[in-house]
Design a protein around this motif. Sequence first.
Motif, short mmCIF file in Angstrom:
data_model
loop_
_atom_site.label_atom_id
_atom_site.label_comp_id
_atom_site.label_asym_id
_atom_site.label_seq_id
_atom_site.Cartn_x
_atom_site.Cartn_y
_atom_site.Cartn_z
N GLY A 125 0.78 -1.23 0.00
CA GLY A 125 0.00 0.00 0.00
C GLY A 125 0.81 1.28 0.00
O GLY A 125 0.27 2.34 0.29
N SER A 126 2.10 1.22 -0.30
CA SER A 126 2.92 2.44 -0.26
C SER A 126 3.41 2.86 -1.65
O SER A 126 4.32 3.68 -1.76
CB SER A 126 4.12 2.22 0.66
OG SER A 126 4.92 1.15 0.18
N HIS A 127 2.80 2.31 -2.68
CA HIS A 127 3.22 2.58 -4.05
C HIS A 127 3.26 4.09 -4.35
O HIS A 127 4.27 4.60 -4.86
CB HIS A 127 2.28 1.87 -5.03
CG HIS A 127 2.51 2.25 -6.46
ND1 HIS A 127 3.54 1.73 -7.19
CD2 HIS A 127 1.85 3.13 -7.26
CE1 HIS A 127 3.51 2.27 -8.40
NE2 HIS A 127 2.49 3.10 -8.47
N ALA A 128 2.20 4.79 -4.04
CA ALA A 128 2.12 6.22 -4.37
C ALA A 128 3.19 7.03 -3.64
O ALA A 128 3.79 7.94 -4.22
CB ALA A 128 0.74 6.76 -4.04
N ASP A 129 3.46 6.69 -2.39
CA ASP A 129 4.48 7.40 -1.62
C ASP A 129 5.87 7.20 -2.22
O ASP A 129 6.65 8.15 -2.35
CB ASP A 129 4.49 6.94 -0.17
CG ASP A 129 3.22 7.34 0.57
OD1 ASP A 129 2.57 8.34 0.17
OD2 ASP A 129 2.86 6.64 1.54
N HIS A 130 6.17 5.96 -2.58
CA HIS A 130 7.49 5.68 -3.16
C HIS A 130 7.62 6.30 -4.56
O HIS A 130 8.69 6.77 -4.93
CB HIS A 130 7.75 4.17 -3.20
CG HIS A 130 7.97 3.60 -1.84
ND1 HIS A 130 7.06 2.75 -1.26
CD2 HIS A 130 8.96 3.77 -0.94
CE1 HIS A 130 7.50 2.41 -0.05
NE2 HIS A 130 8.65 3.02 0.16
N TRP A 131 6.55 6.30 -5.32
CA TRP A 131 6.57 6.90 -6.65
C TRP A 131 6.83 8.40 -6.55
O TRP A 131 7.67 8.95 -7.27
CB TRP A 131 5.23 6.64 -7.35
CG TRP A 131 5.24 7.01 -8.80
CD1 TRP A 131 4.94 8.23 -9.33
CD2 TRP A 131 5.59 6.17 -9.89
NE1 TRP A 131 5.07 8.20 -10.70
CE2 TRP A 131 5.47 6.94 -11.07
CE3 TRP A 131 5.98 4.84 -10.00
CZ2 TRP A 131 5.73 6.42 -12.33
CZ3 TRP A 131 6.24 4.33 -11.26
CH2 TRP A 131 6.11 5.12 -12.40
N ARG A 132 6.14 9.06 -5.61
CA ARG A 132 6.33 10.51 -5.40
C ARG A 132 7.75 10.79 -4.95
O ARG A 132 8.41 11.69 -5.47
CB ARG A 132 5.33 11.03 -4.36
CG ARG A 132 5.46 12.52 -4.08
CD ARG A 132 4.58 12.96 -2.91
NE ARG A 132 4.58 12.05 -1.77
CZ ARG A 132 5.58 11.94 -0.88
NH1 ARG A 132 6.67 12.66 -1.02
NH2 ARG A 132 5.49 11.11 0.13
#
Length: 71
Positions: free
Chosen positions: A23-30
Amino acid sequence: MIDENEIRKRAYELWQRDGSPEGSHADHWREAGEQLEAEQVPTNEGTASAAQDGPSSGVHVAMLEDANDRE
C-alpha cells in the motif's frame, strides 16, 4: 523531463529499502520523482556555469600573463 522507467526503477529501490510494505506505491513513486528531479538541478546548473566560463576564459588569462611578461 524524467523518464517514467527511471521513476519506476527508483520507486522499486525505495520500496525494497523500506521493507517492501504493502500500500505504499504512491508514496514511493512521489519520493522517487522528487529525488530524480533534485538530482537534475545541480547537473543543469553546473552545465550552465561551465558554459559561461567557456573556453575564452583561459585565453584571457594567457593574454594577461603575456602582457605581464612583456613589462
